[in-house]
Design an enzyme around this catalytic site. Sequence first.
Site, PDB file in Angstrom:
ATOM      1  N   GLN A   1       7.561  39.726  24.853  1.00 43.76           N
ATOM      2  CA  GLN A   1       6.470  39.608  25.823  1.00 43.76           C
ATOM      3  C   GLN A   1       6.928  38.950  27.133  1.00 43.76           C
ATOM      4  OE1 GLN A   1       3.359  40.666  25.888  1.00 43.76           O
ATOM      5  NE2 GLN A   1       3.316  41.540  23.836  1.00 43.76           N
TER       6      GLN A   1
ATOM      7  N   SER B   1      12.027  44.667  23.880  1.00 41.72           N
ATOM      8  CA  SER B   1      11.573  45.992  23.495  1.00 41.72           C
ATOM      9  C   SER B   1      11.093  46.741  24.741  1.00 41.72           C
ATOM     10  CB  SER B   1      10.436  45.829  22.476  1.00 41.72           C
ATOM     11  OG  SER B   1      10.106  47.060  21.915  1.00 41.72           O
TER      12      SER B   1
ATOM     13  N   HIS C   1       9.257  49.330  25.578  1.00 33.11           N
ATOM     14  CA  HIS C   1       7.893  49.809  25.868  1.00 33.11           C
ATOM     15  C   HIS C   1       6.949  48.696  26.293  1.00 33.11           C
ATOM     16  CE1 HIS C   1       5.634  48.732  22.101  1.00 33.11           C
ATOM     17  NE2 HIS C   1       6.880  48.539  21.700  1.00 33.11           N
TER      18      HIS C   1
ATOM     19  N   THR D   1      24.172  57.141  15.759  1.00 34.11           N
ATOM     20  CA  THR D   1      24.300  57.645  17.126  1.00 34.11           C
ATOM     21  C   THR D   1      23.307  56.948  18.054  1.00 34.11           C
ATOM     22  OG1 THR D   1      24.980  59.765  16.259  1.00 34.11           O
ATOM     23  CG2 THR D   1      24.209  59.748  18.533  1.00 34.11           C
TER      24      THR D   1
ATOM     25  N   CYS E   1       0.373  41.962  15.941  1.00 35.07           N
ATOM     26  CA  CYS E   1       1.116  42.503  14.822  1.00 35.07           C
ATOM     27  C   CYS E   1       0.347  42.502  13.520  1.00 35.07           C
ATOM     28  CB  CYS E   1       2.445  41.779  14.711  1.00 35.07           C
ATOM     29  SG  CYS E   1       3.372  42.034  16.241  1.00 35.07           S
TER      30      CYS E   1
END
Length: 222
Positions: free
Chosen positions: A9, A29, A31, A67, A155
Amino acid sequence: VYFHTDAVQAIGNVPIDVKAQNIDMLSLSAHKFYGPKGVGALYIKKGVRIENLIHGGGQERKKRAGTENIAGIVGCGKAIELATADIEGHNIRIRAMRDRLLKGVLEKIPNARLNGHPTERLPGNFNVSFEFIEGESMLLWLDDEGICASTGSACTSGSLEPSHVLLATGLPVEISHGSLRLTLGDANTEEDVDFVLEVLPKVVSRLRDMSPLYQKAKEGGL
Ligand SMILES: *Cc1c(COP(=O)(O)O)cnc(C)c1O
């Protein structure tokens, strides 16, 4: 003792300097700062040795075999560049909108309280509790009006348990159940704030009108 921080955040909201802040490991993260979904990063200070997450291949320095998602990684890199280019400017704009929204909510809705610290928090975010109502039904009404919000903590949404974080702050269970988290971001405008201030008081009042607890409280029974 190593220090790892979940900075998911913080990116774009709080200036970070892993050296000055003595951070050994940091996760982020993409997004959460307008990057692509499904990609993030773990910063590991030189010299810190951790167990490999996925074994077998040599990718990502053997830490996470498999990958790499190149498009995602490039998108994450560009997004963090954009998100950290002007943190202060972003914060000033978002904080002003958040403060106006919060002030309006507390003024227009009786028996409402802010959870957490008034200023020592992310600029775009607040969490309020409304007595005598249940958060989940509030979300349904807000969603119907096109307002995206959350109850509980991020969450544990999807469970009907009140947020363990709110409970740990000492908030009683029944009040925790009437909690709402609103977060503003770069795409939000002053018109959005006006809209929420118009819709939310009506939603709370409609739900309270259906609540036997509220009737009882009004009659002085609670
Ligand atoms: C969103 C979030 C996570 C989870 O990250 P995802 O990449 O969405 O799984 C972890 N910690 C915090 C503080 C978050 O806000």
